[in-house]
Design a protein around this motif. Structure first.
Motif, short mmCIF file in Angstrom:
data_model
loop_
_atom_site.label_atom_id
_atom_site.label_comp_id
_atom_site.label_asym_id
_atom_site.label_seq_id
_atom_site.Cartn_x
_atom_site.Cartn_y
_atom_site.Cartn_z
N GLN A 143 0.88 -1.01 -0.20
CA GLN A 143 0.02 0.01 0.03
C GLN A 143 0.80 1.32 0.01
N GLY A 144 0.69 2.12 -0.86
CA GLY A 144 1.46 3.22 -0.96
C GLY A 144 2.18 3.49 -2.41
N LEU A 145 3.40 3.88 -2.42
CA LEU A 145 4.11 4.26 -3.56
C LEU A 145 4.67 2.68 -4.08
N ASN A 146 4.52 2.49 -5.39
CA ASN A 146 5.23 1.24 -5.75
C ASN A 146 6.00 1.60 -7.08
N THR A 147 7.03 0.97 -7.59
CA THR A 147 7.70 1.30 -8.70
C THR A 147 7.94 -0.21 -9.37
N ILE A 148 7.48 -0.09 -10.68
CA ILE A 148 7.77 -1.12 -11.81
C ILE A 148 8.85 -0.50 -12.77
N THR A 149 9.94 -1.38 -13.00
CA THR A 149 10.90 -0.85 -13.90
C THR A 149 11.02 -1.91 -15.03
N LEU A 150 11.12 -1.25 -16.01
CA LEU A 150 11.28 -2.21 -17.22
C LEU A 150 12.65 -1.97 -18.26
N GLN A 151 13.29 -2.89 -18.61
CA GLN A 151 14.50 -3.02 -19.16
C GLN A 151 14.77 -3.77 -20.42
N ALA A 152 15.47 -3.53 -21.62
CA ALA A 152 15.77 -4.40 -22.52
C ALA A 152 17.32 -4.69 -22.27
N VAL A 153 17.26 -6.07 -22.41
CA VAL A 153 18.67 -6.73 -22.04
C VAL A 153 19.02 -7.60 -23.31
N GLU A 154 20.15 -7.53 -23.84
CA GLU A 154 20.93 -8.25 -24.83
C GLU A 154 21.86 -9.23 -24.25
N GLU A 155 21.29 -10.52 -24.32
CA GLU A 155 22.06 -11.58 -23.65
C GLU A 155 23.37 -12.08 -24.45
N ALA A 156 23.45 -11.49 -25.64
CA ALA A 156 24.62 -12.38 -26.79
C ALA A 156 25.72 -11.74 -26.02
N VAL A 157 26.83 -12.57 -26.61
CA VAL A 157 28.17 -12.34 -26.04
C VAL A 157 28.79 -11.21 -26.52
N GLU A 158 28.39 -10.75 -27.76
CA GLU A 158 28.89 -9.62 -28.28
C GLU A 158 27.88 -8.33 -28.35
N THR A 159 28.20 -7.24 -28.44
CA THR A 159 27.17 -6.05 -28.60
C THR A 159 26.73 -6.11 -29.91
N ILE A 160 25.22 -6.00 -29.86
CA ILE A 160 24.67 -5.91 -31.07
C ILE A 160 24.23 -4.54 -31.69
N PRO A 161 24.76 -3.88 -32.59
CA PRO A 161 24.22 -2.55 -32.90
C PRO A 161 22.71 -2.61 -33.02
N ASP A 162 22.49 -1.27 -32.48
CA ASP A 162 20.78 -0.69 -32.54
C ASP A 162 20.08 -1.82 -32.06
N ALA A 163 20.38 -2.74 -31.07
CA ALA A 163 19.53 -3.54 -30.52
C ALA A 163 18.57 -2.85 -29.56
N GLY A 164 17.20 -3.39 -29.35
CA GLY A 164 16.34 -2.73 -28.41
C GLY A 164 14.68 -3.34 -29.16
N PHE A 165 13.75 -2.67 -28.27
CA PHE A 165 12.48 -2.77 -28.87
C PHE A 165 11.80 -1.47 -28.64
N THR A 166 10.80 -1.58 -29.32
CA THR A 166 9.57 -0.39 -29.05
C THR A 166 8.43 -0.78 -28.34
N TYR A 167 7.92 0.21 -27.50
CA TYR A 167 6.78 -0.02 -26.65
C TYR A 167 5.51 0.18 -27.41
N ASP A 168 4.61 -0.89 -27.47
CA ASP A 168 3.19 -0.29 -27.99
C ASP A 168 2.37 0.01 -26.74
N ALA A 169 2.34 -0.57 -25.76
CA ALA A 169 1.39 -0.24 -24.63
C ALA A 169 1.89 -1.13 -23.36
N VAL A 170 1.81 -0.53 -22.12
CA VAL A 170 1.75 -1.38 -20.63
C VAL A 170 0.56 -1.23 -19.98
N GLU A 171 0.20 -2.31 -19.20
CA GLU A 171 -0.81 -2.02 -18.43
C GLU A 171 -0.78 -3.18 -17.47
N LEU A 172 -1.20 -2.70 -16.13
CA LEU A 172 -1.09 -3.54 -14.88
C LEU A 172 -2.55 -3.88 -14.70
#
Length: 449
Positions: A143-172
């Motif tokens: 009860q009171g203030l809560n925080t939900i945190t979202l993050q895109a995580v690339e699990e590849a061994v090497e960095t992938i250029p431009d990796a990420g995603f785009t949000y359509d919507a979020v609902e709780l």
């Protein structure tokens, strides 16, 4: 606070990110329910952070997206978080969800999206969407203030250029009843990846386990497939969510029944699923360089660069016998032949005869809708003359970047004995995805008048 079962909603579930900001934050982005504005404070694209850097990330565009909200009542027993994602890049990062001090990871499973919610859908052949639905116990909230945190995580061994995603919507949402779905579930997914061993070929099979409760790194997963049992430890800890374990399994026939047993803490789950092996693909990759006279540089400099690329391609062939290279028009060949020594010219002719390097039939990429039929025919003359003189192949055409192909072009190519056209239109000018998604029906027969 919204009425009913919805605690909060950001955006609209319509396959589009148009209602969000398309700028990039330079630090953690904080969104306060009831105060923040989606068009200004919720950022559509979230770059991925490599998993190895997850603990150290701060103050950049890949930082977390935090949602702050108030619960005025005692938390319900179960909540459901729905995150709808659009994939407009070539990678599929995982989604990390942190609910107050609890965290979990989910692996989206995108499917091609034909709704054209974002304009890039008209041009991008990998435009896809995936809904991640995460059920979690109300004990994660208070009860009171809560925080939900979202993050895109690339699990590849090497960095992938431009990796990420785009949000359509979020609902709780609050969830009526005991469970929103099975508390624990298992997905068994043969992949298109194989590894050769001395004893044969092994296929990589992903087993993804999902739990509403804690997943222990010391837990075990057993896979029974084709009469053999494979066993691994989970290897990662989660407060909730999913973990993915990859097995190398011996070849198995279609309609095989895979049985999985996994254990974490006091949880013991059995799952059974009929699966089929994936097709083995052999990929033939032929690099080429696009010819854009006057656009990328001065004409004379473009000519010099195109000739120099052919030098480099022949060097690659000498070091790597399996290497192949395709020019982007007979014009490139002319630039080389007019500026190199007799020895270099002979070397190139030999490479073309051995089919180590390739030259398409046409002189250059043409806007086929502008020339007359005679011009299109004459554009094949230089390549045909070179082929007759040096006994090199004259069997394919190649148009890259230049948009659209007139209907008569199929007849002209076929009349010249050319059966194959490698077509790579610039979708931003002639979007084949709008015109029937031809990229998904390739190769195909092109019927001419």
């Amino acid at each position: 606070m919204p009425v009913g079962d919805c605690v909060f909603r950001i955006g609209v579930f319509d396959g589009s990110s148009a209602e969000f900001s398309h700028s990039r934050p330079d630090a953690d982005a904080r969104y306060v329910i009831g105060h923040s504005i989606a068009a200004k404070d919720w950022y559509a694209f979230q770059p991925a952070i490599p998993a190895a850097q997850l603990e150290n990330v701060k103050d950049n565009a890949a930082s977390s997206r935090s949602i702050e909200f108030q619960l005025r009542e005692t938390p319900w027993p179960i909540y459901k978080l729905k995150v709808s994602l659009l994939f407009e890049q070539t990678s599929v990062p995982s989604l990390r969800v942190a609910i107050n001090n609890k965290s979990g990871v989910y692996y989206p499973e995108p499917k091609l999206d034909y709704r054209m919610g974002d304009t890039t859908a008209a041009f991008d052949p990998v435009y896809s969407n995936a809904d991640v639905v995460a059920a979690f116990p109300g004990s994660f909230l208070h009860q009171g203030l809560n925080t939900i945190t979202l993050q895109a995580v690339e699990e590849a061994v090497e960095t992938i250029p431009d990796a990420g995603f785009t949000y359509d919507a979020v609902e709780l949402d609050r969830v009526e009843g005991k469970s929103v779905d099975s508390d624990n579930s298992t997905r068994i997914e043969p992949t298109v990846f194989f590894r050769k061993h001395e004893g044969g070929v092994a296929e990589l099979v992903n087993v993804t386990i999902r739990s509403r409760d804690e997943i222990s790194a010391e837990g075990t997963v057993s896979l029974l497939l084709g009469g053999q049992t494979y066993k691994k430890t989970i290897g990662v800890s989660r407060d909730f969510g999913e973990a993915r374990i990859t097995f190398e399994v011996n070849e198995f026939p279609p309609h095989s029944v895979a049985k999985v047993t996994w254990q974490t803490g006091v949880t013991n789950v059995d799952a059974e699923q009929e699966i089929a092996p994936q097709k083995k693909w052999t990929l033939f990759m032929v690099p080429h360089i696009h010819l854009d006279v006057g656009f990328t540089d001065y004409q004379a400099k473009v000519a010099a660069r195109q000739a120099r690329v052919i030098d480099e391609a022949m060097e690659f062939v000498s070091k790597h016998p399996d290497f192949r290279f395709s020019m982007d028009g007979e014009w490139c060949l002319e630039q080389f032949m007019s500026t190199r020594s007799a020895a270099d010219r002979d070397r190139l002719i030999t490479a073309l005869q051995k089919q180590q390097l390739f030259v398409p039939a046409e002189f250059a990429n043409l806007l086929t809708g502008f020339p007359t039929a005679e011009t299109l025919i004459r554009s094949l003359y230089p390549g045909a003359n070179f082929s007759r003189k040096y006994n090199t192949p004259f069997n394919y055409a190649n148009i890259t970047d230049v948009p659209s192909y007139s209907w008569s072009y199929a007849s002209i190519l076929a009349a010249a004995g050319i059966k194959d056209l490698a077509a790579a239109a610039n979708n931003h000018r002639a979007p084949v995805l709008i015109q029937g998604r031809l990229n998904e029906n390739s190769p195909f027969w092109w019927r001419a008048p």
